[in-house]
Design a protein around this motif. Structure first.
Motif, mmCIF file in Angstrom:
data_model
loop_
_atom_site.group_PDB
_atom_site.id
_atom_site.type_symbol
_atom_site.label_atom_id
_atom_site.label_comp_id
_atom_site.label_asym_id
_atom_site.label_seq_id
_atom_site.Cartn_x
_atom_site.Cartn_y
_atom_site.Cartn_z
ATOM 1 N N ILE A 19 0.802 -1.268 0.140
ATOM 2 C CA ILE A 19 0.076 -0.098 0.042
ATOM 3 C C ILE A 19 0.753 1.106 0.086
ATOM 4 C CG2 ILE A 19 -0.167 0.126 2.466
ATOM 5 C CD1 ILE A 19 -2.905 1.407 2.228
ATOM 6 N N GLU A 20 0.504 2.212 -0.731
ATOM 7 C CA GLU A 20 1.286 3.366 -0.845
ATOM 8 C C GLU A 20 0.113 4.643 -0.737
ATOM 9 O OE1 GLU A 20 4.921 2.151 -3.747
ATOM 10 O OE2 GLU A 20 3.109 2.991 -4.789
ATOM 11 N N ILE A 21 0.446 5.653 -0.237
ATOM 12 C CA ILE A 21 -0.399 6.884 -0.084
ATOM 13 C C ILE A 21 0.292 8.056 -0.469
ATOM 14 C CG2 ILE A 21 -1.976 8.196 1.682
ATOM 15 C CD1 ILE A 21 -2.729 5.376 3.062
ATOM 16 N N TYR A 22 0.065 8.669 -1.171
ATOM 17 C CA TYR A 22 0.631 10.032 -1.902
ATOM 18 C C TYR A 22 -0.138 11.255 -1.622
ATOM 19 C CZ TYR A 22 3.607 6.732 -4.522
ATOM 20 O OH TYR A 22 4.261 5.632 -4.789
ATOM 21 N N ASP A 23 0.667 12.242 -1.353
ATOM 22 C CA ASP A 23 -0.035 13.705 -1.310
ATOM 23 C C ASP A 23 -0.707 14.025 -2.479
ATOM 24 O OD1 ASP A 23 2.253 15.019 -2.300
ATOM 25 O OD2 ASP A 23 2.619 15.575 -0.086
ATOM 26 N N LEU A 24 -1.386 15.217 -2.684
ATOM 27 C CA LEU A 24 -1.529 15.963 -3.789
ATOM 28 C C LEU A 24 -0.459 16.134 -4.741
ATOM 29 C CD1 LEU A 24 -4.161 17.325 -5.230
ATOM 30 C CD2 LEU A 24 -3.597 19.340 -3.908
ATOM 31 N N TRP A 25 0.740 16.367 -4.326
ATOM 32 C CA TRP A 25 1.968 16.868 -5.064
ATOM 33 C C TRP A 25 2.719 15.494 -5.402
ATOM 34 C CZ3 TRP A 25 0.180 19.234 -0.926
ATOM 35 C CH2 TRP A 25 -0.385 20.725 -1.064
ATOM 36 N N GLY A 26 2.268 14.400 -5.102
ATOM 37 C CA GLY A 26 2.708 13.275 -5.248
ATOM 38 C C GLY A 26 3.863 12.602 -4.503
ATOM 39 N N GLY A 27 3.855 12.958 -3.318
ATOM 40 C CA GLY A 27 4.880 12.844 -2.408
ATOM 41 C C GLY A 27 4.270 11.752 -1.528
ATOM 42 N N LEU A 28 5.125 10.588 -1.472
ATOM 43 C CA LEU A 28 4.794 9.428 -0.803
ATOM 44 C C LEU A 28 4.703 9.729 0.623
ATOM 45 C CD1 LEU A 28 4.462 6.241 -0.889
ATOM 46 C CD2 LEU A 28 6.804 6.077 -0.472
ATOM 47 N N ARG A 29 3.612 9.486 1.372
ATOM 48 C CA ARG A 29 3.138 9.809 2.452
ATOM 49 C C ARG A 29 3.279 8.578 3.654
ATOM 50 N NH1 ARG A 29 5.684 13.862 2.729
ATOM 51 N NH2 ARG A 29 4.788 15.741 1.635
ATOM 52 N N PHE A 30 3.201 7.285 3.135
ATOM 53 C CA PHE A 30 3.030 5.839 3.587
ATOM 54 C C PHE A 30 3.208 5.060 3.024
ATOM 55 C CE2 PHE A 30 0.353 2.494 5.177
ATOM 56 C CZ PHE A 30 1.027 2.376 6.509
ATOM 57 N N GLU A 31 3.982 3.896 3.084
ATOM 58 C CA GLU A 31 3.979 2.672 2.201
ATOM 59 C C GLU A 31 4.214 1.706 3.410
ATOM 60 O OE1 GLU A 31 7.004 1.251 -1.108
ATOM 61 O OE2 GLU A 31 7.648 2.419 0.486
ATOM 62 N N SER A 32 3.692 0.375 3.028
ATOM 63 C CA SER A 32 3.586 -0.727 3.986
ATOM 64 C C SER A 32 3.576 -1.926 2.986
ATOM 65 C CB SER A 32 2.635 -0.615 5.118
ATOM 66 O OG SER A 32 2.902 -1.896 5.670
ATOM 67 N N THR A 33 4.245 -2.932 3.500
ATOM 68 C CA THR A 33 3.947 -4.255 2.992
ATOM 69 C C THR A 33 3.366 -5.358 3.936
ATOM 70 O OG1 THR A 33 6.422 -4.854 3.056
ATOM 71 C CG2 THR A 33 5.611 -3.844 1.129
ATOM 72 N N GLU A 34 2.835 -6.398 3.654
ATOM 73 C CA GLU A 34 2.562 -7.537 4.196
ATOM 74 C C GLU A 34 1.623 -7.251 5.554
ATOM 75 O OE1 GLU A 34 3.457 -10.427 2.966
ATOM 76 O OE2 GLU A 34 4.644 -9.442 1.590
ATOM 77 N N MET A 35 0.646 -6.442 5.089
ATOM 78 C CA MET A 35 -0.438 -6.191 6.136
ATOM 79 C C MET A 35 -1.562 -6.874 5.933
ATOM 80 S SD MET A 35 -0.453 -1.926 5.869
ATOM 81 C CE MET A 35 -1.858 -1.587 6.783
ATOM 82 N N VAL A 36 -2.424 -6.874 6.908
ATOM 83 C CA VAL A 36 -3.718 -7.955 6.698
ATOM 84 C C VAL A 36 -4.975 -7.197 6.627
ATOM 85 C CG1 VAL A 36 -5.085 -9.687 8.119
ATOM 86 C CG2 VAL A 36 -2.518 -9.679 8.203
ATOM 87 N N MET A 37 -5.788 -7.498 5.874
ATOM 88 C CA MET A 37 -7.091 -6.806 5.721
ATOM 89 C C MET A 37 -8.193 -6.914 7.100
ATOM 90 S SD MET A 37 -8.186 -7.369 1.857
ATOM 91 C CE MET A 37 -9.702 -6.286 2.107
ATOM 92 N N ASN A 38 -8.976 -5.937 7.348
ATOM 93 C CA ASN A 38 -10.006 -6.045 8.378
ATOM 94 C C ASN A 38 -9.347 -5.910 9.524
ATOM 95 O OD1 ASN A 38 -12.022 -6.575 6.422
ATOM 96 N ND2 ASN A 38 -11.592 -8.776 6.333
ATOM 97 N N ASP A 39 -8.175 -5.399 9.621
ATOM 98 C CA ASP A 39 -7.565 -5.259 10.957
ATOM 99 C C ASP A 39 -7.289 -3.770 11.228
ATOM 100 O OD1 ASP A 39 -6.061 -5.360 13.121
ATOM 101 O OD2 ASP A 39 -4.436 -6.872 12.508
#
Length: 82
Positions: A19-39
């Motif tokens: 999962i990657e989350i970017y701001d309006l200007w394309g800056g990466l604000r969060f990144e993670s791997t190997e997470m579980v859904m519904n948690d």
């Protein structure tokens, strides 16, 4: 205590490979791997380097592998309101 964390929910079990989350200007604000859904413990709490990020619209890209082995890509946006 309400809506303080962004995470993926589905009646179908899945593992978030990326999962990657970017701001309006394309800056990466969060990144993670190997997470579980519904948690809710596996979430984006809108913090970066110990500080809250600004209110606004953020774009996410995620790759989820479902229990049947199917790999799906999702993208969308989430609005952070303070």
């Amino acid at each position: 205590g309400i809506n303080e964390c962004f995470f993926f929910q589905s009646p179908d079990y899945g593992e978030i490979k990326l999962i990657e989350i970017y701001d309006l200007w394309g800056g990466l604000r969060f990144e993670s791997t190997e997470m579980v859904m519904n948690d809710p413990a596996n979430c984006w709490s809108a913090y970066e380097n110990g500080r809250l990020v600004s209110a606004g619209v953020y774009t996410y890209f995620t790759e989820i592998e479902f229990i049947d082995g199917e790999l799906k890509l999702f993208e969308g946006d989430v609005t952070l309101v303070r």
